[in-house]
Motif scaffolding. Structure first.
Motif, PDB file in Angstrom:
ATOM      1  N   SER A 118       9.734 -29.749   3.339  1.00 22.36           N
ATOM      2  CA  SER A 118       8.324 -29.360   3.174  1.00 22.36           C
ATOM      3  C   SER A 118       8.000 -28.103   3.973  1.00 22.36           C
ATOM      4  O   SER A 118       7.265 -27.232   3.497  1.00 22.36           O
ATOM      5  CB  SER A 118       7.389 -30.511   3.557  1.00 22.36           C
ATOM      6  OG  SER A 118       7.585 -30.883   4.902  1.00 22.36           O
ATOM      7  N   GLU A 119       8.577 -27.982   5.171  1.00 23.39           N
ATOM      8  CA  GLU A 119       8.344 -26.777   5.977  1.00 23.39           C
ATOM      9  C   GLU A 119       9.034 -25.568   5.347  1.00 23.39           C
ATOM     10  O   GLU A 119       8.509 -24.451   5.388  1.00 23.39           O
ATOM     11  CB  GLU A 119       8.838 -26.973   7.418  1.00 23.39           C
ATOM     12  CG  GLU A 119       7.990 -27.923   8.235  1.00 23.39           C
ATOM     13  CD  GLU A 119       8.378 -29.382   8.028  1.00 23.39           C
ATOM     14  OE1 GLU A 119       9.398 -29.657   7.363  1.00 23.39           O
ATOM     15  OE2 GLU A 119       7.639 -30.252   8.517  1.00 23.39           O
ATOM     16  N   LEU A 120      10.203 -25.794   4.758  1.00 24.56           N
ATOM     17  CA  LEU A 120      10.903 -24.705   4.070  1.00 24.56           C
ATOM     18  C   LEU A 120      10.100 -24.223   2.855  1.00 24.56           C
ATOM     19  O   LEU A 120      10.038 -23.022   2.591  1.00 24.56           O
ATOM     20  CB  LEU A 120      12.299 -25.149   3.636  1.00 24.56           C
ATOM     21  CG  LEU A 120      13.345 -25.264   4.744  1.00 24.56           C
ATOM     22  CD1 LEU A 120      14.591 -25.980   4.234  1.00 24.56           C
ATOM     23  CD2 LEU A 120      13.705 -23.900   5.301  1.00 24.56           C
ATOM     24  N   VAL A 121       9.470 -25.150   2.143  1.00 27.41           N
ATOM     25  CA  VAL A 121       8.648 -24.769   0.989  1.00 27.41           C
ATOM     26  C   VAL A 121       7.452 -23.940   1.459  1.00 27.41           C
ATOM     27  O   VAL A 121       7.112 -22.919   0.844  1.00 27.41           O
ATOM     28  CB  VAL A 121       8.184 -26.015   0.192  1.00 27.41           C
ATOM     29  CG1 VAL A 121       7.153 -25.637  -0.856  1.00 27.41           C
ATOM     30  CG2 VAL A 121       9.379 -26.686  -0.456  1.00 27.41           C
ATOM     31  N   LYS A 122       6.822 -24.350   2.558  1.00 24.32           N
ATOM     32  CA  LYS A 122       5.689 -23.582   3.096  1.00 24.32           C
ATOM     33  C   LYS A 122       6.121 -22.171   3.464  1.00 24.32           C
ATOM     34  O   LYS A 122       5.422 -21.198   3.182  1.00 24.32           O
ATOM     35  CB  LYS A 122       5.091 -24.282   4.323  1.00 24.32           C
ATOM     36  CG  LYS A 122       4.324 -25.531   3.984  1.00 24.32           C
ATOM     37  CD  LYS A 122       3.824 -26.211   5.240  1.00 24.32           C
ATOM     38  CE  LYS A 122       3.212 -27.561   4.914  1.00 24.32           C
ATOM     39  NZ  LYS A 122       2.814 -28.296   6.118  1.00 24.32           N
ATOM     40  N   GLU A 123       7.286 -22.065   4.093  1.00 26.81           N
ATOM     41  CA  GLU A 123       7.811 -20.744   4.470  1.00 26.81           C
ATOM     42  C   GLU A 123       8.150 -19.930   3.223  1.00 26.81           C
ATOM     43  O   GLU A 123       7.901 -18.728   3.164  1.00 26.81           O
ATOM     44  CB  GLU A 123       9.046 -20.903   5.366  1.00 26.81           C
ATOM     45  CG  GLU A 123       9.625 -19.612   5.859  1.00 26.81           C
ATOM     46  CD  GLU A 123       8.737 -18.837   6.829  1.00 26.81           C
ATOM     47  OE1 GLU A 123       9.101 -17.684   7.143  1.00 26.81           O
ATOM     48  OE2 GLU A 123       7.688 -19.344   7.254  1.00 26.81           O
ATOM     49  N   ALA A 124       8.695 -20.586   2.202  1.00 23.68           N
ATOM     50  CA  ALA A 124       9.016 -19.895   0.946  1.00 23.68           C
ATOM     51  C   ALA A 124       7.744 -19.361   0.299  1.00 23.68           C
ATOM     52  O   ALA A 124       7.738 -18.244  -0.228  1.00 23.68           O
ATOM     53  CB  ALA A 124       9.738 -20.840  -0.008  1.00 23.68           C
ATOM     54  N   LEU A 125       6.667 -20.139   0.336  1.00 24.81           N
ATOM     55  CA  LEU A 125       5.398 -19.675  -0.237  1.00 24.81           C
ATOM     56  C   LEU A 125       4.851 -18.484   0.552  1.00 24.81           C
ATOM     57  O   LEU A 125       4.333 -17.535  -0.036  1.00 24.81           O
ATOM     58  CB  LEU A 125       4.374 -20.808  -0.268  1.00 24.81           C
ATOM     59  CG  LEU A 125       4.659 -21.907  -1.287  1.00 24.81           C
ATOM     60  CD1 LEU A 125       3.635 -23.033  -1.145  1.00 24.81           C
ATOM     61  CD2 LEU A 125       4.644 -21.360  -2.702  1.00 24.81           C
ATOM     62  N   ARG A 126       4.988 -18.528   1.871  1.00 20.17           N
ATOM     63  CA  ARG A 126       4.502 -17.417   2.701  1.00 20.17           C
ATOM     64  C   ARG A 126       5.295 -16.145   2.407  1.00 20.17           C
ATOM     65  O   ARG A 126       4.724 -15.086   2.120  1.00 20.17           O
ATOM     66  CB  ARG A 126       4.625 -17.784   4.185  1.00 20.17           C
ATOM     67  CG  ARG A 126       3.999 -16.765   5.128  1.00 20.17           C
ATOM     68  CD  ARG A 126       4.296 -17.102   6.579  1.00 20.17           C
ATOM     69  NE  ARG A 126       5.678 -16.862   6.939  1.00 20.17           N
ATOM     70  CZ  ARG A 126       6.211 -15.659   7.145  1.00 20.17           C
ATOM     71  NH1 ARG A 126       5.481 -14.575   7.022  1.00 20.17           N
ATOM     72  NH2 ARG A 126       7.492 -15.537   7.478  1.00 20.17           N
ATOM     73  N   VAL A 127       6.612 -16.255   2.424  1.00 19.50           N
ATOM     74  CA  VAL A 127       7.484 -15.094   2.171  1.00 19.50           C
ATOM     75  C   VAL A 127       7.338 -14.645   0.718  1.00 19.50           C
ATOM     76  O   VAL A 127       7.302 -13.447   0.429  1.00 19.50           O
ATOM     77  CB  VAL A 127       8.949 -15.439   2.520  1.00 19.50           C
ATOM     78  CG1 VAL A 127       9.895 -14.348   2.074  1.00 19.50           C
ATOM     79  CG2 VAL A 127       9.082 -15.700   4.010  1.00 19.50           C
ATOM     80  N   GLY A 128       7.248 -15.604  -0.195  1.00 17.10           N
ATOM     81  CA  GLY A 128       7.099 -15.284  -1.610  1.00 17.10           C
ATOM     82  C   GLY A 128       5.815 -14.550  -1.913  1.00 17.10           C
ATOM     83  O   GLY A 128       5.786 -13.658  -2.774  1.00 17.10           O
ATOM     84  N   ALA A 129       4.738 -14.901  -1.208  1.00 13.43           N
ATOM     85  CA  ALA A 129       3.467 -14.205  -1.404  1.00 13.43           C
ATOM     86  C   ALA A 129       3.596 -12.741  -0.989  1.00 13.43           C
ATOM     87  O   ALA A 129       3.094 -11.844  -1.674  1.00 13.43           O
ATOM     88  CB  ALA A 129       2.363 -14.892  -0.607  1.00 13.43           C
ATOM     89  N   ILE A 130       4.288 -12.499   0.095  1.00 13.30           N
ATOM     90  CA  ILE A 130       4.522 -11.123   0.554  1.00 13.30           C
ATOM     91  C   ILE A 130       5.386 -10.379  -0.467  1.00 13.30           C
ATOM     92  O   ILE A 130       5.104  -9.225  -0.807  1.00 13.30           O
ATOM     93  CB  ILE A 130       5.185 -11.128   1.950  1.00 13.30           C
ATOM     94  CG1 ILE A 130       4.221 -11.713   2.981  1.00 13.30           C
ATOM     95  CG2 ILE A 130       5.627  -9.726   2.351  1.00 13.30           C
ATOM     96  CD1 ILE A 130       4.863 -12.040   4.311  1.00 13.30           C
ATOM     97  N   TYR A 131       6.410 -11.044  -0.970  1.00 19.58           N
ATOM     98  CA  TYR A 131       7.298 -10.452  -1.972  1.00 19.58           C
ATOM     99  C   TYR A 131       6.519 -10.075  -3.238  1.00 19.58           C
ATOM    100  O   TYR A 131       6.664  -8.966  -3.753  1.00 19.58           O
ATOM    101  CB  TYR A 131       8.425 -11.436  -2.300  1.00 19.58           C
ATOM    102  CG  TYR A 131       9.323 -10.987  -3.425  1.00 19.58           C
ATOM    103  CD1 TYR A 131      10.242  -9.957  -3.239  1.00 19.58           C
ATOM    104  CD2 TYR A 131       9.266 -11.597  -4.672  1.00 19.58           C
ATOM    105  CE1 TYR A 131      11.074  -9.547  -4.265  1.00 19.58           C
ATOM    106  CE2 TYR A 131      10.089 -11.189  -5.704  1.00 19.58           C
ATOM    107  CZ  TYR A 131      10.985 -10.166  -5.497  1.00 19.58           C
ATOM    108  OH  TYR A 131      11.804  -9.755  -6.525  1.00 19.58           O
TER     109      TYR A 131
END
Length: 86
Positions: free
Chosen positions: A8-21
């Motif tokens: 779940s924490e990895l998904v949150k980080e993926a969403l954060r990084v993905g939004a920047i991407y």
């Protein structure tokens, strides 16, 4: 399919990084009113389109499967000693 450690924490980080991407590519900007489900699906489809992740089999594109793909993607982007990978 075994659940990843800290998924779940990895998904949150993926969403954060993905939004920047997505912003840097100038294809999307996530709004605070966007649901997590919308963000997950959009980011999954963007990464598949850009050939950064392997697409799921047709008919198996469920939210948990997309979350897992995003968690796997970000786990490969993080440095080896990142706290989420321990």
């Amino acid at each position: 399919m075994k659940k990843l450690k800290n998924e779940s924490e990895l998904v949150k980080e993926a969403l954060r990084v993905g939004a920047i991407y997505a912003q840097k590519r100038k294809v999307a900007q996530f709004e605070p009113t966007d649901s997590a489900k919308q963000k997950i699906e959009y980011l999954y489809r963007l990464l598949v389109h850009d050939k950064l992740i392997q697409p799921l089999v047709k008919g198996e594109e469920s939210e948990p499967s997309m979350k897992r793909k995003l968690a796997l993607w970000i786990s490969r982007q993080l440095p080896e000693n990142h706290p989420l990978l321990k």
